[in-house]
Design a protein around this motif. Structure first.
Motif, PDB file in Angstrom:
ATOM      1  N   LEU A  47      -6.004   3.438   8.068  1.00 17.11           N
ATOM      2  CA  LEU A  47      -8.042   3.814   7.190  1.00 17.11           C
ATOM      3  C   LEU A  47      -7.866   4.779   8.447  1.00 17.11           C
ATOM      4  CD1 LEU A  47      -9.102  -0.460   7.131  1.00 17.11           C
ATOM      5  CD2 LEU A  47      -9.110   1.165   5.239  1.00 17.11           C
ATOM      6  N   ALA A  69      -2.801  -1.508   8.757  1.00 21.21           N
ATOM      7  CA  ALA A  69      -4.001  -1.277   8.125  1.00 21.21           C
ATOM      8  C   ALA A  69      -4.940  -0.477   8.775  1.00 21.21           C
ATOM      9  CB  ALA A  69      -4.297  -2.706   7.714  1.00 21.21           C
ATOM     10  N   PRO A 118       0.866  -0.753   0.247  1.00 19.87           N
ATOM     11  CA  PRO A 118      -0.465   0.336   0.339  1.00 19.87           C
ATOM     12  C   PRO A 118       1.002   0.991   0.146  1.00 19.87           C
ATOM     13  CG  PRO A 118      -0.867  -1.533   1.728  1.00 19.87           C
ATOM     14  CD  PRO A 118       0.354  -1.630   0.848  1.00 19.87           C
ATOM     15  N   TRP A 165      -4.838   3.031   1.378  1.00 16.32           N
ATOM     16  CA  TRP A 165      -5.513   2.916   2.582  1.00 16.32           C
ATOM     17  C   TRP A 165      -6.729   4.354   2.239  1.00 16.32           C
ATOM     18  CZ3 TRP A 165      -5.914  -1.723   4.040  1.00 16.32           C
ATOM     19  CH2 TRP A 165      -5.306  -2.426   4.300  1.00 16.32           C
ATOM     20  N   TYR A 213      -8.844   2.529   0.337  1.00 12.93           N
ATOM     21  CA  TYR A 213      -9.882   2.464   0.441  1.00 12.93           C
ATOM     22  C   TYR A 213     -10.467   1.972   1.327  1.00 12.93           C
ATOM     23  CZ  TYR A 213     -11.244  -2.752   2.157  1.00 12.93           C
ATOM     24  OH  TYR A 213     -11.863  -4.252   1.780  1.00 12.93           O
TER      25      TYR A 213
END
Length: 399
Positions: free
Chosen positions: A217, A213, A46, A168, A171
């Protein structure tokens, strides 16, 4: 490329490139076989992910940069960066390959390895998508990241493994809720009783990739629940391969102090994921449920490239059994380099660990091929060789 080599190095990541630079010091016919491009695994990280270990240009004082794969380079100096991104680190590897004019052959996917034991031509046949390649010896350096694993998780296809996420921030846009993100909430059923926790994104797994992650996020404004069967963030150890790294711990603690919407749930082993009209329902083995608006992120580890050749290794639990020269105890002539090397239960999963075995493997190859290996003494002089495997048990001073 010659289709009959003395040494085939499989993989052009840090282990493969580092091994190749050491091989350049010997009079050996070898090639590095790579199915994609140099540093492909790092390029797939990422965008927000960075190396955990810090780079610092201390070579002049006898201390190697922790992320260097040669005795005379420093990613910190080359990239002007302390914690490189995956793309930056791949550029460092590519620069090394170009400088040394390494024989890296891309677009070659080694699908299987067949030992050949017929006396005069002992060695291996590497089956690829095209013509087979013969090699007297193999150094398997294909790494882990491109081989994600979802374990025994039911409904894993409803989630997305961290290895398949480009960014991220990108996402985060997949969270379907139109509500503003905030602390994780409890949803009420029709009778007003609590039904299940709700987050924008549920992350399954609380080791390094899972916490990375969650942080990415949360920074993008999403609420996150991390479910982990142990709760890695609770523990400390002198070996960062067993717990969160100092950098990740610091980032996590700072984010939580600043009120980041991250809920860390330990002792929560995920049994499965289901899709319904409300999003994705993640259920633990204890029967607890957490709803994820976006597809859950699976930080469930990596199968590793050894799956391609696991029949050529014996295993002691999760680790391949190796000689003190990192050769398979099951298959003579097959050596291992990279993060899956382990001795005395200690995994050499960081670059600064496994790089200390490059010269050990290459010296053994040189001796068997009958070539001069004295030039490898430079690795010992620069303290980039670990031969005393008894020192691998870290000491812990809780002071």
């Amino acid at each position: 490329m010659n289709d009959s080599l003395e040494v085939a190095v499989v993989g052009a990541g840090p282990a493969g490139i580092g091994t190749a630079v050491a091989l350049e010091r010997l009079d050996v016919d070898y090639a590095v076989l790579e199915r994609h491009r140099i540093g492909a695994s790092f390029r797939n990280w990422p965008d927000e992910m960075r190396l955990l270990t810090p780079s610092f240009p201390a070579n002049a004082f006898g201390v190697r940069d922790l992320n260097a794969v040669t005795i005379d380079t420093s990613p910190a100096l080359a990239l002007d960066c302390e914690h490189p991104t995956g793309e930056q680190y791949a550029e460092y590897l590519e620069a090394i390959a170009e400088f040394h004019d390494l024989p890296v052959e891309t677009g070659i996917d080694v699908e299987s390895v067949l030992p050949q034991r017929d006396g005069e031509t002992d060695g291996f046949v590497l089956e690829t998508g095209e013509e087979p390649i013969r090699a007297r010896y193999i150094v398997w350096a294909a790494g882990q990241y491109q081989y994600p694993s979802s374990g025994d998780l039911d409904g894993a296809t409803h989630g997305v493994h961290v290895a398949n996420v480009d960014s991220w921030a990108e996402y985060a846009t997949r969270a379907s809720s139109t509500e503003s993100a905030g602390p994780n909430r409890i949803a009420a059923d029709g009778a007003g009783a609590a039904a299940e926790a709700v987050s924008d994104v549920v992350v399954v797994g609380g080791a390094e990739s899972g916490i990375d992650a969650a942080l990415g996020l949360a920074e993008a404004g999403r609420s996150v629940t991390v479910l982990d069967d142990e709760g890695t963030w609770q523990f400390r150890s002198p070996d960062p391969s067993e717990v969160l790294s100092p950098r990740t711990n610091e980032r996590l603690e700072t984010s939580l102090e600043e009120g980041a919407p991250i809920d860390l749930v330990a002792d929560a082993r995920v049994a499965g994921v289901e899709r319904d009209d409300g999003g994705y329902l993640v259920t633990t083995t204890a029967g607890d449920r957490v709803r994820s608006r976006a597809p859950p992120v699976l930080a469930t580890g990596f199968e590793g490239s050894l799956a391609v050749v696991d029949d050529l290794f014996a295993f002691d639990g999760e680790f391949p059994e190796l000689t003190d020269r990192d050769e398979s105890t099951e298959t003579s002539g097959l050596f291992l380099a990279g993060p899956q090397v382990a001795h005395n239960g200690q995994q050499f999963c960081f670059i600064y660990k496994f790089r200390q075995r490059f010269a050990v493997v290459v010296e053994e190859l040189g001796e068997r091929l009958g070539v001069e290996t004295g030039s490898l003494e430079a690795y010992r002089e620069k303290r980039m060789v670990l031969e005393d495997l008894e020192c691998c048990e870290p000491d812990y001073c809780n002071c």
